[in-house]
Design an enzyme around this catalytic site. Sequence first.
Site, PDB file in Angstrom:
ATOM      1  N   GLU A 101      -5.028   2.963  17.478  1.00 47.90           N
ATOM      2  CA  GLU A 101      -4.328   2.347  18.608  1.00 47.90           C
ATOM      3  C   GLU A 101      -4.876   0.972  18.958  1.00 47.90           C
ATOM      4  OE1 GLU A 101      -4.331   4.230  22.509  1.00 47.90           O
ATOM      5  OE2 GLU A 101      -6.332   5.004  22.175  1.00 47.90           O
ATOM      6  N   GLU A 104     -10.771  11.818  17.488  1.00 48.43           N
ATOM      7  CA  GLU A 104     -10.763  10.849  18.584  1.00 48.43           C
ATOM      8  C   GLU A 104     -11.107   9.442  18.075  1.00 48.43           C
ATOM      9  OE1 GLU A 104      -9.600  10.627  21.334  1.00 48.43           O
ATOM     10  OE2 GLU A 104     -10.683   9.039  22.355  1.00 48.43           O
ATOM     11  N   LYS A 107      -8.701   6.095  18.240  1.00 51.88           N
ATOM     12  CA  LYS A 107      -9.134   4.802  18.821  1.00 51.88           C
ATOM     13  C   LYS A 107      -8.893   3.670  17.840  1.00 51.88           C
ATOM     14  CE  LYS A 107      -9.208   5.840  21.996  1.00 51.88           C
ATOM     15  NZ  LYS A 107      -9.136   7.017  22.793  1.00 51.88           N
ATOM     16  N   CYS A 156       7.054   2.160  32.676  1.00 46.92           N
ATOM     17  CA  CYS A 156       7.611   1.298  33.725  1.00 46.92           C
ATOM     18  C   CYS A 156       6.825   1.426  35.018  1.00 46.92           C
ATOM     19  CB  CYS A 156       9.043   1.719  34.032  1.00 46.92           C
ATOM     20  SG  CYS A 156      10.093   1.785  32.592  1.00 46.92           S
ATOM     21  N   ASN A 186      12.171   4.268  36.888  1.00 45.17           N
ATOM     22  CA  ASN A 186      11.200   4.723  35.891  1.00 45.17           C
ATOM     23  C   ASN A 186      11.609   6.142  35.491  1.00 45.17           C
ATOM     24  OD1 ASN A 186       8.944   5.324  34.368  1.00 45.17           O
ATOM     25  ND2 ASN A 186       7.595   5.626  36.133  1.00 45.17           N
ATOM     26  N   GLY A 187      11.671   6.414  34.180  1.00 43.59           N
ATOM     27  CA  GLY A 187      12.055   7.761  33.733  1.00 43.59           C
ATOM     28  C   GLY A 187      13.237   7.674  32.794  1.00 43.59           C
ATOM     29  N   HIS A 222      -9.941  19.783  -0.293  1.00 39.85           N
ATOM     30  CA  HIS A 222      -8.680  20.527  -0.383  1.00 39.85           C
ATOM     31  C   HIS A 222      -7.469  19.591  -0.433  1.00 39.85           C
ATOM     32  CE1 HIS A 222     -10.786  24.271   0.098  1.00 39.85           C
ATOM     33  NE2 HIS A 222     -11.377  23.824   1.198  1.00 39.85           N
ATOM     34  N   ARG A 271      -0.377  -0.232  32.879  1.00 35.94           N
ATOM     35  CA  ARG A 271       0.456   0.916  32.494  1.00 35.94           C
ATOM     36  C   ARG A 271       1.280   0.624  31.233  1.00 35.94           C
ATOM     37  NH1 ARG A 271       1.880   4.473  36.900  1.00 35.94           N
ATOM     38  NH2 ARG A 271       4.052   4.467  36.231  1.00 35.94           N
ATOM     39  N   TRP A 275       9.279  -0.646  30.254  1.00 33.98           N
ATOM     40  CA  TRP A 275       8.814  -0.195  28.938  1.00 33.98           C
ATOM     41  C   TRP A 275      10.049   0.423  28.286  1.00 33.98           C
ATOM     42  CZ3 TRP A 275       7.965   4.396  26.135  1.00 33.98           C
ATOM     43  CH2 TRP A 275       7.018   4.309  25.097  1.00 33.98           C
ATOM     44  N   LYS A 302      -0.225   3.227  29.254  1.00 32.19           N
ATOM     45  CA  LYS A 302      -1.358   4.008  29.745  1.00 32.19           C
ATOM     46  C   LYS A 302      -0.898   5.382  30.223  1.00 32.19           C
ATOM     47  CE  LYS A 302      -5.646   4.602  30.985  1.00 32.19           C
ATOM     48  NZ  LYS A 302      -6.571   4.895  29.871  1.00 32.19           N
TER      49      LYS A 302
HETATM   50  O1  M6R Z   1      -3.425  10.504  31.063  1.00 30.47           O
HETATM   51  P1  M6R Z   1      -3.569  11.498  29.928  1.00 30.47           P
HETATM   52  O2  M6R Z   1      -4.966  11.872  29.656  1.00 30.47           O
HETATM   53  O3  M6R Z   1      -2.690  12.704  30.125  1.00 30.47           O
HETATM   54  O4  M6R Z   1      -3.003  10.726  28.670  1.00 30.47           O
HETATM   55  C1  M6R Z   1      -2.806  11.377  27.456  1.00 30.47           C
HETATM   56  C2  M6R Z   1      -2.638  10.415  26.311  1.00 30.47           C
HETATM   57  O5  M6R Z   1      -1.459   9.663  26.472  1.00 30.47           O
HETATM   58  C3  M6R Z   1      -3.824   9.450  26.201  1.00 30.47           C
HETATM   59  O6  M6R Z   1      -5.033  10.139  26.091  1.00 30.47           O
HETATM   60  C4  M6R Z   1      -3.658   8.537  24.973  1.00 30.47           C
HETATM   61  O7  M6R Z   1      -3.735   9.284  23.803  1.00 30.47           O
HETATM   62  C5  M6R Z   1      -4.716   7.438  25.006  1.00 30.47           C
HETATM   63  N1  M6R Z   1      -4.098   6.136  25.052  1.00 30.47           N
HETATM   64  C6  M6R Z   1      -5.606   7.432  23.816  1.00 30.47           C
HETATM   65  O8  M6R Z   1      -6.557   6.423  23.897  1.00 30.47           O
END
Ligand code: M6R
Length: 587
Positions: free
Chosen positions: A471, A464, A468, A2, A100-101, A487, A27, A74, A582
Amino acid sequence: MCSIIGYKGSDHASSVLIEGLKKMEYRGYDSVGIATIKSGKLLTRKGVGKVAEVNKSLRLDELPGKLGIGHTRWATHGGIVDHNAHPHLACNSTIAVVHNGIIENYDELKEELNRSGHKFKSETDSEVIAHLLEEYFEITRDIRLSMIFTCKRLVGSFAFVAVFNSSTLCGARYDEPLIVGVGNDDYFLSSDILGFLNHTDKAIFLDNRDIVVINDSDISFFNFDGDKISRKITQVAWELGDADKGKYSHYTLKEIHEQQQTIVKSLEQDKKNLENFCNVIAEAKNIFITGSGTSYHSALLAKQILSKSKIHVETIMSSEFQYSSDMLDENSVLLAISQSGETADVMESVKAAKDMGAKVLSIVNIPTSSLARLSDSYLEVNCGPEIGVAATKSFTSQIALLYYVADIIGRKSNGIIDSKEILTKSVSEVLELDSQIERVANQIKDSKDVYILGRSFHYPVSLEGALKIKELSYIHAEGMAAGELKHGPLALIDNNSIVIVIHPNDSTYSDTLSNIHTIKSRGAKIVGISNKRNDVYDYQIIIPTISEFLYPLIEVIPLQLLAYYLSICNNANPDYPRNLAKSVTVK
Ligand code: M6R
């Protein structure tokens, strides 16, 4: 997550609010709404969808008045429907709130308020704030006291902004960010400085348990105990607001390409600050590193990088930290890595570490973030605003900086600093593979499952890369240590499988090559990311040769590009993947 915006000043509030919400769209959210006050009357409009869509159909920006609040939601409590969008109004429509929260005790509060005759119109936890404010205002007839009494009743994490029809704008925060923007003759309240940076670069960062009340004559600050407090104005960098797509079709693609500058930029550190930071690590008895998502993958790499400087560290995923925090004590150091510096899981870990007496260091991109402010010392990765939900340039900046830290602690010469030029050149060569990688994406776009393999340093990069792909393209992807295949996961491999192998010609080369042959003989198609051509690959992505330890910095880029193009092939929006935000400010 949010986003909140509040405005009181001489401009047309609804336009300012919509503009601020658009700046914070990155966000992540599902619905939008605003409320303004005009001649003592509270007016509100809200609905499900993107700011531009909802604004087009409901003309949010035509609401009159010079005072108002806005929100992008959100969903956490209650479905994604118009009536759950914020603002939420108290029964007599004289108070509106955006939040927010998460209010953890909302059920209990709602029951109590229902018993006193309040009528709820949504299924959200947030609505209780509006009714509590109304309840306490009816008793005290005092906005400041209503804010204090309300905040004291809330359990959980919150930043909220309220408008009262008497022309007052108020806000409060506990474990969620809230920033005051101070203009010439106007005030802003926002979750993010981007919400008001077009208007002013003067900001007041509220602390936990702060309340701000802005009326026609002044602005005042209190804590939840009612004590008057003072807060300093900070001048923030205008460049932070300088985020547009330039010639690129998406922020994500722009940010991937920016790595040509950002990786080496993260090495521009204030010498003294950097040395102090490194000394804390060097002198610690136990070192723990934490982070979430991509930043956790940086932590995994940091463990390997630091081990080359003979420094042993433990990594703990932030969302799991609370179950391991007993391991920390006053001789421990926790290094928290976070792009946003606002991730709830990371913040919880840091607080738990502090409670155990540990020192907290952090690596952040936003120096004004809650994490930076809570840390004993922090370093900035300096990669500029990262708008795309997927972390790209922040990842490589974090790891470049971690190499630098390891070099200083290990007193290593010929480290990353001496490789700056070659690194920039190599990154630029990898970025030139853009259209080749787009073609590979087109070839594999219909795959249901993608596996990414790597050994040693390449293993965290495989995790990583898989994150990517998941997501951005919504294709199931799994990163794994190449040696683990036999394994168990090998049972999944058949002639429909796509296996991406991170395979530079280094000390891992021949072992990984054996794994490739094993997979290939089960019919899988191989995408090889290597500096050495090999006919065993069905698709070759040839990267430049670089010093063995620095490969992660360049080999992740083809994976980011591949994920980006898979997302385009699958008609997804790479900047705003579904269900994701974000800045993840809930646990
Ligand atoms: O702002 P941060 O680095 O703490 O965020 C952590 C994760 O939420 C963030 O890296 C998330 O996994 C990304 N969207 C991945 O691309």
